[in-house]
Every structure is written in C-alpha cells, then in structure tokens.
Design an enzyme around this catalytic site. Structure first.
Site, short mmCIF file in Angstrom:
data_model
loop_
_atom_site.label_atom_id
_atom_site.label_comp_id
_atom_site.label_asym_id
_atom_site.label_seq_id
_atom_site.Cartn_x
_atom_site.Cartn_y
_atom_site.Cartn_z
N ASP A 121 0.82 -1.21 0.00
CA ASP A 121 0.00 0.00 0.00
C ASP A 121 0.86 1.26 0.00
O ASP A 121 1.87 1.34 0.71
CB ASP A 121 -0.88 -0.01 1.26
CG ASP A 121 -1.89 1.11 1.27
OD1 ASP A 121 -2.86 1.02 0.50
OD2 ASP A 121 -1.70 2.09 2.02
N GLU B 296 1.74 -0.41 -4.96
CA GLU B 296 0.78 0.64 -5.29
C GLU B 296 1.60 1.92 -5.43
O GLU B 296 1.89 2.60 -4.45
CB GLU B 296 -0.29 0.80 -4.20
CG GLU B 296 -1.40 1.73 -4.65
CD GLU B 296 -2.13 2.46 -3.53
OE1 GLU B 296 -3.17 3.03 -3.80
OE2 GLU B 296 -1.64 2.47 -2.38
C1 GLC Z 1 -4.16 3.15 -0.61
C2 GLC Z 1 -5.41 2.31 -0.48
C3 GLC Z 1 -6.51 3.18 0.01
C4 GLC Z 1 -6.12 3.76 1.35
C5 GLC Z 1 -4.77 4.47 1.29
C6 GLC Z 1 -4.21 4.72 2.67
O1 GLC Z 1 -4.28 4.11 -1.58
O2 GLC Z 1 -5.70 1.69 -1.70
O3 GLC Z 1 -7.73 2.50 0.11
O4 GLC Z 1 -7.09 4.66 1.78
O5 GLC Z 1 -3.81 3.70 0.62
O6 GLC Z 1 -3.78 3.52 3.24
#
Ligand code: GLC
Length: 537
Positions: free
Chosen positions: A213, A257
């Site tokens: 994440d 991500e």
């Molecule tokens: C990422 C996740 C999202 C979350 C953020 C903070 O973007 O996909 O859902 O709110 O991280 O952890």
C-alpha cells in the site's frame, strides 16, 4: 513452512505474476459467512468455487487485520492477526490452503506507511514523553507559533485537511492520510526490521504475493520538505524486501501501489532487484478515447521494457469510480481531485463501454487485475445516504468529494431482494452498505449461464486469456486502423479491435471472431463502443 504448498510442474508458472489475472477481494463486501452483514473469510472460502469457475489465477485480499476501520481497514492495529469481524488466523491459513487447492494464489495487502492510532506502538508513543524512543518510531514534532499551537508545517493530508494532529501534551504527529493513520518513521531501523518480520510472517503462511500500500511515500522528512513521494532511500527498502521474497521458492511476488506521474521514477521500482510489478494507474485514469488510451498503452510498454518488468492493466479498484459509471459520463477519465457528486451518467452507455474496455484490457500484454463486481457490471452506488458514508475522503472534504463507499457496496449473489445472497438466509444483520434493488438483475445467479450477460463475457474472456498462449505476458504490435479504432495483434493469429468512434469499424481480415463485447453488425463490422477478439486470417 518455506516450501510452496502450490504445486506447479510447469517451470513457466514460476513467474505466474507476469501473466496472471488477479481478482481483488474487498473482504467486507465480498460474501458474509456468519450473517452479521459484513463480508468475512467464511464467506470468501464458501465462494472459492465461484472464483475458480471465473478462471482467475490469484486473489488479492485487501487488509484483513484488526482495525477500527477509520479507513476501511487501511488503518491497521496489528499486522500479524485477523480482525475478528473477518475470522481468525487459523481460518486465513485454511483459506490459503483451499485457494491453492483450487489453483488460486493468494496475495495479501501490507500497509507500511502508517498504522492505526490504536496500534500498540502508537499507543505507547502517546503515553511516552516528547523525545522518547517510542515517539521516534513516528513523526512527532513541536508546533510553530508562540505556544506551538500551529502545526509544524502546512503540509496537507491526502484525504484533505492538515497532515498534522496535536496530542494532549502539545506535540504534533504526522499523518499523510487520516488522523487515525499515524505515519511510521522509516528512517528508524526498528520500523524496517518490524516490516521485514511481518513480511516473513505472511510469506511463511503460504502467501504468494504482497500488495504494498502507498508504496512510494514511506521516506520523508516533513520538516525539511513537503515532498513525500519517491524520496531517496525508498529503493533500499524494496531491495531488502525483494531479498526476502527471493528466499522463497518460487519467489513471492511484490506488487507496488505506486502512484507516480513520472514514468521513469515509476519504472525504478520495477528494476530486477526490486518489486515484481506495480499497478498501472495511468491506464486506469485514461478516458474512453482512442488516442489517449493508445498513448497510455505505448507509454506503459516503453516504460516497462528497460526494466524487463511485465505491465499490469487495471480498470478499477476499491478507491476509484466503477467504470460502468465513469464511462457513461461526459468526462470519462478518472482523477481523485475531480470527484464530485451528482455528475450524471448514462449507465447503458457505460455498461456497453465497460464490456468493450474489459476485452481491450484483458488482451494487453502483462498481468490483469479486476475488482470484485466488475465482472457483474456493477455501477458506482451514488445515492447512498450521507449518514452511511464511512470514507474519510467524503468526511474530510466536507462532503464535496463523494468518497469511495459507492464502489464498496456488498456484492449481489442471488435472489430477488436484498441482501441478494450476500448474507446467509438466517442472517441477523443487514449488509453494511445497502444494495440497489435493481442489482437483483446483476446478481451472479441472474447472470450465470445467461448468454450475453456481463458475467459470461468475463468468464469466456478469462477462459480464452488463460488458454491462448499469445495472451498475458509477451509482445504486441499495432495493426493499421482508423484513428478512433485501437487494433493490435498479440501474435500472428490473435488480435483485438476496439471501436471508440461513432461509426462502425471494419475488422482486419480474419478467420474467426473469438469473442465480441456486443454482437457484430450484420455486415460483419464492429459497432461503436465495442471490442472483438479475432483470429487473423
Ligand atoms: C491506498 C489504499 C486506500 C487507502 C490508502 C491509505 O491508496 O488503496 O484505500 O485509503 O492507501 O492507506
């Protein structure tokens, strides 16, 4: 426990993540096994046959850890346990085993940038004095102003509002997201060691991959700079994670991500000693326009080539507007900053385009991600009562941003009335977000085996994608076409043609139409907002 429990004889499957179709499970909304109105591991386990039938290669499960749910579980209170609302650690282990037996790999979600304010470390930091080793694990700082009453900097949180919150003794702590999500201090060796241990904890349990994440924002010095993306030192973190992943056989996949507009900066995360893949948000954000999509496809391939990493293709996830709604709007791209309420959408048009987009996306070279409910053609639920909306993006924007609850509504499985089989028939709770009445027609049972349904299109496309060696990872070349048409071949035989224009498009000479998002015209041309997979002549 280091041996993979997933037995694959074929050596090429060692790099399964290069071609995989990966299904994202938003656990709270997938299937409710115990009848409390919230999806859980029991529900997911009971639906593994559905997932196996769909023909996906892996599931990615969003955070399942104990969490006060201030950000849908991305506020983790304990990285080595399962929230009781979802089940137990023993059940998670069973799920991994059963998924493997069904030929499905399991990816879990690790959130290294921050934890919940209820996490033991943060609770200890709050109880400890200023300057203590406990506070060093986070970003505690004195405020500005005569009495420290102003935040240390003007940095804004990604969810809106200040990125600093003041604690009882007057110090402030940093949170790039919600105040309930304090940021870890990644300069601290204990933070690094802790996450390496957490990785091993899950990989030892047979997890096949980790979705990381907010992967690009870990390193920062918020007093020196407002820049928290892609700072020096971030790559060392993932190099060390890769060394850990590579101690397993086959190597466990690391999936980042990484939201970075700079393509070269993005590609640096995918060097051979770092992450295996990362999400392609540039493609996800692109509008339903041939030239923009062509540009993003070319750019994606160009960026991945030097690092020899496979591209990934994704149309939606739990953070963005569902594509049926997005593609039915006048403006069809996705950008967080532009999200507003009451933007009209022609859902019939959006549905037609989403079907075409699925065939386009699934035939591009590399791995493919689909978000639960996408295969049913679900739309964004936009008329949720404000009182039911949980997302901090909604609350921290004062309601200007509708937030992300609308793409997180529990799935319809069967039946003519809510909860549409999401919960068992003797359930005591109602779904944590209400489902639209017309989802009766979109339920799994309503679509399964029905020719021309959204679900059957996905099943058939995933089946062909799995069976045809030209699909997944590998080369592609553009075929000559009208400007509003995207046409490319994957080998001498397989081609995809997608018509984003307003006139019918002529297909290149072909032997067979394998699949089309809508029936072709009688003269064999491809209608507007449609896509076809063909065998070239
Ligand atoms: C990422 C996740 C999202 C979350 C953020 C903070 O973007 O996909 O859902 O709110 O991280 O952890």
């Amino acid at each position: 426990m280091r041996e993979s429990r997933f037995h694959v004889a074929d050596q090429t499957h060692q790099a399964w993540w290069r071609s995989a179709a990966i299904y994202q499970v938003y656990l709270r909304s997938f299937a409710d096994g115990n009848g409390d109105g919230v999806g859980d591991l029991a529900g997911l386990r009971s639906r593994l046959p559905y997932l196996a039938g769909l023909g996906i290669d892996a599931i990615w499960i969003v955070p399942w850890y104990p969490s006060p749910l201030a950000d849908g579980g991305y506020d983790v209170a304990d990285f080595r346990a399962i929230d009781p609302i979802f089940g137990t650690l023993a059940e998670a282990e069973k799920l991994i085993e059963e998924a493997h037996a069904a030929g499905i790999r399991v990816i879990c979600d690790i959130v290294p940038n921050h934890c919940s304010d209820q996490h033991a470390w943060f609770q200890k930091a709050l109880a400890a004095p200023s300057g203590s080793p406990e506070r060093d694990l986070f970003w505690f700082r004195k405020g500005r102003g005569e009495h420290g009453e102003l935040p240390p900097t003007d940095l804004q949180s990604i969810f809106g509002g200040p990125a600093w919150t003041r604690v009882a003794d007057g110090e402030w702590y940093l949170h790039l997201f919600a105040p309930e999500q304090p940021d870890f201090n990644w300069d601290h060796p204990a933070v690094r060691a802790e996450f390496e241990d957490i990785l091993r904890f899950w990989l030892d349990r047979g997890i096949d991959g980790i979705r990381i994440d907010s992967a690009a924002v870990l390193i920062k010095d918020p007093l020196v700079s407002d820049t928290y993306e892609d700072n020096d030192g971030i790559h060392e973190v993932y190099q060390s994670w890769r060394r850990i992943a590579d101690t397993y056989s086959p190597s466990r996949a690391l999936i980042g991500e990484v939201w970075l507009p700079d393509h070269e900066a993005f590609a640096r995360y995918l060097r051979p000693d770092e992450l295996h893949t990362a999400f392609n948000f540039a493609f996800l954000g692109a509008p339903w326009e041939a030239d923009k999509l062509r540009y993003e496809i070319d750019m994606t391939l160009e960026v991945h080539a030097p690092v020899a990493a496979p591209a990934t293709w994704v149309l939606s996830n739990h953070d963005v507007t569902r594509e049926v709604t997005r593609f039915g709007r006048e403006v069809t791209n996705f950008a967080f900053a532009d999200k507003r309420r009451d933007v009209p959408s022609d859902l019939a048009l959006g549905t037609r385009r989403a079907r075409a987009a699925a065939l386009l996306t699934m035939s591009l070279p590399g791995a493919y991600y689909l978000y639960q409910g996408e295969e049913l053609g679900l739309e964004e639920v936009e008329d949720l009562d404000d009182a039911l909306r949980e997302d901090p993006m909604f609350h921290r924007s004062g309601g200007v941003d509708p937030g992300r609850d609308g793409c997180r509504v529990p799935l319809p499985w069967s039946g003519s009335t809510a909860p549409f089989g999401f919960s068992p028939s003797d359930a005591t709770g109602t779904p944590w977000l209400p489902q639209p009445a017309h989802w009766a027609e979109l339920s799994v049972a309503a679509q399964q085996g029905v020719q021309g349904s959204f679900l059957e299109l996905y099943c058939e496309a995933l089946r062909i994608r799995r069976e045809d060696p030209a699909l997944g990872d590998g080369p592609m070349r553009w075929l000559e076409s009208e400007p509003h048409v995207l046409a490319f071949a994957r080998d001498d035989s397989f081609a995809n043609v997608t018509n984003l224009g307003t006139e019918a498009a002529v297909l290149p000479p072909h032997r067979e139409v394998l699949l089309s998002s809508v029936p072709l015209n009688e003269d064999g041309t491809l209608p507007p907002d449609a896509s076809a997979w063909i065998r070239l002549a």
